[in-house]
Design a protein around this motif. Structure first.
Motif, short mmCIF file in Angstrom:
data_model
loop_
_atom_site.label_atom_id
_atom_site.label_comp_id
_atom_site.label_asym_id
_atom_site.label_seq_id
_atom_site.Cartn_x
_atom_site.Cartn_y
_atom_site.Cartn_z
N SER A 228 49.81 79.38 64.55
CA SER A 228 50.37 78.49 63.74
C SER A 228 51.76 78.63 62.89
N LEU A 229 52.42 77.60 62.71
CA LEU A 229 53.53 77.64 61.94
C LEU A 229 53.55 76.65 60.89
N GLU A 275 53.63 86.72 60.29
CA GLU A 275 55.17 87.20 59.83
C GLU A 275 56.22 86.03 59.31
N VAL A 276 55.87 84.87 59.98
CA VAL A 276 56.44 83.63 59.50
C VAL A 276 56.06 83.17 58.26
N GLU A 277 54.75 83.27 58.17
CA GLU A 277 53.92 82.74 57.00
C GLU A 277 54.51 83.65 55.67
N LYS A 278 54.66 85.03 56.01
CA LYS A 278 54.90 85.76 54.97
C LYS A 278 56.41 85.61 54.54
N LYS A 279 57.28 85.39 55.25
CA LYS A 279 58.82 85.04 55.02
C LYS A 279 59.05 83.82 54.49
N LEU A 280 58.16 82.83 54.99
CA LEU A 280 58.43 81.58 54.44
C LEU A 280 57.87 81.49 52.88
N PHE A 317 67.77 74.20 67.47
CA PHE A 317 67.55 74.99 66.12
C PHE A 317 68.70 75.70 65.74
N ARG A 318 69.52 76.20 66.87
CA ARG A 318 70.55 77.00 66.59
C ARG A 318 71.73 76.38 65.98
N LYS A 319 71.96 74.90 66.13
CA LYS A 319 72.74 74.03 65.45
C LYS A 319 72.12 73.91 64.01
N LEU A 320 71.07 73.76 63.84
CA LEU A 320 70.47 73.87 62.47
C LEU A 320 70.75 75.19 61.65
N LEU A 321 70.79 76.17 62.23
CA LEU A 321 70.88 77.73 61.69
C LEU A 321 72.37 77.77 61.65
N LEU A 342 64.63 81.25 59.70
CA LEU A 342 65.23 80.37 60.87
C LEU A 342 65.03 81.18 62.26
N GLU A 343 65.93 82.49 62.19
CA GLU A 343 65.92 83.34 63.29
C GLU A 343 64.53 83.76 63.92
N ILE A 344 63.67 84.16 62.92
CA ILE A 344 62.50 84.31 63.41
C ILE A 344 61.50 83.18 64.21
N ILE A 345 61.73 81.91 63.71
CA ILE A 345 61.24 80.76 64.23
C ILE A 345 61.77 80.65 65.60
N ILE A 346 63.23 80.71 65.82
CA ILE A 346 64.07 80.46 66.97
C ILE A 346 63.55 81.58 68.08
N ASN A 347 63.26 82.87 67.62
CA ASN A 347 63.14 83.64 68.61
C ASN A 347 61.51 83.79 69.29
N ASN A 348 60.69 83.10 68.23
CA ASN A 348 59.19 83.39 68.41
C ASN A 348 58.66 82.11 68.72
N TYR A 349 59.41 81.00 68.22
CA TYR A 349 58.71 79.71 68.51
C TYR A 349 59.27 78.75 69.37
N ILE A 350 60.60 78.63 69.46
CA ILE A 350 61.50 77.79 70.05
C ILE A 350 61.67 77.91 71.52
#
Length: 350
Positions: A228-229, A275-280, A317-321, A342-350
């Motif tokens: 989950s994200l 990991e994403v939960e921790k960073k967010l 998402f890269r445009k958002l980044l 955002l980089e973690i989300i792009i690399n692992n989710y998108i």
């Protein structure tokens, strides 16, 4: 099996023969993504799911729905699967609401399952950027407009004659179900048997530690996919992680959740999700509410100027980044953490 396999195996059973369960909850929660305007009335006069569903399918063609988001496509497929089944066709739909504006998006619907059970559903975020903007506001503002609408809706539709009530929703709809339950009149709160958030975000700290949350905590069920994200955002203290047949952000789709019998197959949390939960949480805790508001408004202002209007646009998402990297009016440390997230989300989710 997935939800469609569940419908094939159980669609001939009535709710008297097999009780309402967590899988039925995601079926109704998913149907919330369909626009029943001019099909289901706003008042107490209802229409059967069978009749409403056939009207919807006659006026909304598959090719048009498939131009919309994943949630609408899944909802359309589920509707096709359930409208003629013994289990779902006689559910009475009433009190439909749909409200949208520049900064808000809200929809609610009451499913009168039988004389002793009512399911109150709230829609998650659809394709409109306005809804996602409101999602972002959840981290620093309470209540947002959709939460106000949900609280008002609950006050309107729960009646003295009601016996058992379940409140539920997917994504932001899960958050709205939780908040609506928290703010239900104490006289009616005992009628609520369960509040179900299907991969919905949690609460701000103030609401999380409040008496209102504690008053419904034992009735609250939070179901999330193992990676989950969305469902791990903000403060949560309970979840049931389930196995899915898709990875990354696609697991947010309810039709990807795997089922054994009448329950979801539980699974340990995915390392990427943790990991994403921790960073967010690190990012959110590093900013004051005012700073969070400034960041969110800056980002969405840029999105509007770039002409990004739908969730499909946000998948760029890269445009958002790149937009975040250009922001100069936020704390450099916070900006750095946001870019990392955002980089973690792009690399692992998108």
């Amino acid at each position: 099996m997935d939800v469609f396999g569940y419908i094939i195996l159980n669609g001939h059973y009535t709710f008297e023969e097999k009780e309402f369960n967590e899988v039925d909850n995601i079926i109704l929660s998913s149907l919330m993504y369909l626009d029943f305007t001019r099909i289901v009335q706003t008042g107490n006069i209802g229409i059967s799911l069978h009749d409403a569903g056939h009207i919807y399918l006659e006026t909304n063609k598959r090719k048009d729905i498939y131009k919309l988001g994943i949630a609408q496509i899944s909802a359309y497929r589920i509707l096709e699967s359930v409208i003629d089944t013994n289990r779902y066709k006689n559910i009475n739909l009433s009190s439909y609401r749909y409200i949208t504006g520049l900064d808000t998006q809200f929809s609610a619907l009451t499913f009168n399952i039988n004389k002793s059970l009512k399911y109150i559903g709230f829609e998650g975020t659809d394709e409109l950027i306005s809804g996602w903007k409101e999602d972002a506001y959840l981290s620093f503002k309470f209540p947002v407009d959709a939460q106000k609408y949900a609280i008002d809706y609950i006050k309107e539709v729960i009646k003295f004659r009601d016996k058992n009530i379940i409140i539920g929703g997917h994504s932001k709809g899960g958050n709205l179900a939780l908040v609506a339950g928290m703010y239900t009149n104490p006289l009616f709160k005992r009628k609520i048997k369960q509040i179900i958030s299907n991969d919905g975000p949690g609460l701000r700290k103030e609401e999380f530690i409040s008496r209102r949350y504690k008053s419904i905590r034992n009735k609250y069920t939070h179901i999330i996919p193992s990676n989950s994200l969305i469902g791990t955002l903000l403060y949560n203290d309970t979840y049931k992680a389930v196995k899915t047949n898709k990875r990354s952000i696609l697991a947010h789709d309810l039709t990807t959740w795997l089922i054994d019998g009448e329950h979801f197959i539980e699974s340990p949390r995915d390392k990427r999700s943790l990991e994403v939960e921790k960073k967010l949480n690190e990012y959110i805790s590093s900013l004051s509410y005012k700073e969070q508001e400034m960041v969110v408004k800056s980002i969405f202002k840029e999105l509007e100027q770039e002409g990004l209007n739908t969730v499909s646009d946000l998948f760029k998402f890269r445009k958002l980044l790149n937009i975040v990297r250009k922001l100069n009016n936020i704390n450099p440390k916070c900006k750095s953490i946001l870019i990392e997230v955002l980089e973690i989300i792009i690399n692992n989710y998108i």
